[in-house]
Design an enzyme around this catalytic site. Structure first.
Site, PDB file in Angstrom:
ATOM      1  CG  ASP A  31      -2.080   0.963   1.076  1.00 58.59           C
ATOM      2  OD1 ASP A  31      -3.230   0.507   0.947  1.00 58.59           O
ATOM      3  OD2 ASP A  31      -1.832   2.199   1.085  1.00 58.59           O
ATOM      4  CB  ILE A  32       0.838   4.274  -2.161  1.00 56.85           C
ATOM      5  CG1 ILE A  32       1.935   5.179  -2.688  1.00 56.85           C
ATOM      6  CG2 ILE A  32      -0.442   5.034  -1.873  1.00 56.85           C
ATOM      7  CD1 ILE A  32       1.650   5.732  -4.077  1.00 56.85           C
ATOM      8  CG  ASN A  88     -12.281  -0.820   3.761  1.00 59.12           C
ATOM      9  OD1 ASN A  88     -12.696  -1.195   4.850  1.00 59.12           O
ATOM     10  ND2 ASN A  88     -11.090  -0.267   3.608  1.00 59.12           N
ATOM     11  CG  HIS A 101      -8.560  -3.326  -2.529  1.00 53.91           C
ATOM     12  ND1 HIS A 101      -9.487  -2.599  -3.257  1.00 53.91           N
ATOM     13  CD2 HIS A 101      -8.385  -2.646  -1.375  1.00 53.91           C
ATOM     14  CE1 HIS A 101      -9.836  -1.522  -2.568  1.00 53.91           C
ATOM     15  NE2 HIS A 101      -9.183  -1.536  -1.414  1.00 53.91           N
ATOM     16  CG  MET A 102      -7.930  -9.447   1.848  1.00 49.81           C
ATOM     17  SD  MET A 102      -7.911 -11.234   1.647  1.00 49.81           S
ATOM     18  CE  MET A 102      -9.416 -11.455   0.743  1.00 49.81           C
ATOM     19  CG  HIS A 103      -6.738  -2.996   3.009  1.00 55.69           C
ATOM     20  ND1 HIS A 103      -6.033  -1.822   2.842  1.00 55.69           N
ATOM     21  CD2 HIS A 103      -7.943  -2.801   2.414  1.00 55.69           C
ATOM     22  CE1 HIS A 103      -6.788  -0.946   2.190  1.00 55.69           C
ATOM     23  NE2 HIS A 103      -7.953  -1.515   1.908  1.00 55.69           N
TER      24      HIS A 103
HETATM   25  P1  AMP Z   1      -9.765   1.227   0.108  1.00 51.90           P
HETATM   26  O1  AMP Z   1      -9.919   2.543   0.813  1.00 51.90           O
HETATM   27  O2  AMP Z   1     -10.140   0.028   0.929  1.00 51.90           O
HETATM   28  O3  AMP Z   1     -10.453   1.253  -1.243  1.00 51.90           O
HETATM   29  O4  AMP Z   1      -8.212   1.041  -0.122  1.00 51.90           O
HETATM   30  C1  AMP Z   1      -7.506   1.622  -1.162  1.00 51.90           C
HETATM   31  C2  AMP Z   1      -6.057   1.608  -0.760  1.00 51.90           C
HETATM   32  O5  AMP Z   1      -5.279   1.839  -1.930  1.00 51.90           O
HETATM   33  C3  AMP Z   1      -5.663   2.702   0.255  1.00 51.90           C
HETATM   34  O6  AMP Z   1      -5.139   2.080   1.431  1.00 51.90           O
HETATM   35  C4  AMP Z   1      -4.590   3.513  -0.484  1.00 51.90           C
HETATM   36  O7  AMP Z   1      -3.539   3.939   0.350  1.00 51.90           O
HETATM   37  C5  AMP Z   1      -4.114   2.511  -1.540  1.00 51.90           C
HETATM   38  N1  AMP Z   1      -3.527   3.094  -2.741  1.00 51.90           N
HETATM   39  C6  AMP Z   1      -3.978   4.155  -3.448  1.00 51.90           C
HETATM   40  N2  AMP Z   1      -3.179   4.381  -4.512  1.00 51.90           N
HETATM   41  C7  AMP Z   1      -2.203   3.437  -4.479  1.00 51.90           C
HETATM   42  C8  AMP Z   1      -1.072   3.129  -5.297  1.00 51.90           C
HETATM   43  N3  AMP Z   1      -0.774   3.857  -6.403  1.00 51.90           N
HETATM   44  N4  AMP Z   1      -0.276   2.089  -4.946  1.00 51.90           N
HETATM   45  C9  AMP Z   1      -0.546   1.371  -3.834  1.00 51.90           C
HETATM   46  N5  AMP Z   1      -1.602   1.590  -3.035  1.00 51.90           N
HETATM   47  C10 AMP Z   1      -2.418   2.621  -3.338  1.00 51.90           C
END
Ligand code: AMP
Ligand code: ZN
Length: 115
Positions: A31-32, A88, A101-103
């Site tokens: 995650d960024i 989410n 996606h799965m965190h």
């Molecule tokens: P969600 O809020 O569950 O949809 O999670 C989206 C996730 O994507 C967040 O935790 C962001 O920090 C992550 N994210 C957004 N852009 C990028 C990226 N370019 N590379 C990696 N993670 C990202």
């Protein structure tokens, strides 16, 4: 592939991600904006918007994402301490990227209760 989708672009390589796992069905990348020492996103290579959009033929694929999470927890060294998997779904849950996606979160004690 959906042209405007950030995670489709990371899967295809059009946008760079810190990829930690990839096979023919799924990709995992860091995650960024990590909220824990280990914060990895595990996504299917095909575009699926959310859990709500899942079709029954995709059940195996989602099981595969969970299995990858378990393997990554081992390789990240967080399996023993424990970790959290979060998906989410929709605005109330704070979904911001509409590619399922799965965190995978770990490496610290997680806050509880959730919600
Ligand atoms: P969600 O809020 O569950 O949809 O999670 C989206 C996730 O994507 C967040 O935790 C962001 O920090 C992550 N994210 C957004 N852009 C990028 C990226 N370019 N590379 C990696 N993670 C990202
Ligand atoms: Zn996508």
């Amino acid at each position: 592939m959906t042209a405007a989708c950030l995670f489709c672009k990371i899967v295809s390589g059009e946008i760079k991600g810190e990829i930690v796992f990839r096979d023919d069905q799924a990709t995992a990348f860091r995650d960024i904006n990590p909220v824990a020492p280990t914060h990895i996103l595990i996504v299917p290579n095909q575009h699926i918007e959310s859990v709500t959009a899942l079709e029954s033929k995709e059940e195996q694929l989602i099981g595969h994402l969970v299995a990858i999470a378990g393997q990554l927890a081992q390789s990240e060294g967080i399996a023993e301490g424990g970790y959290r998997l979060i998906t989410n779904t929709g605005p109330d849950a704070g979904q911001t990227i509409f590619h399922i996606h799965m965190h995978l979160l770990g490496g610290q004690e997680m806050k509880y209760p959730m919600g």
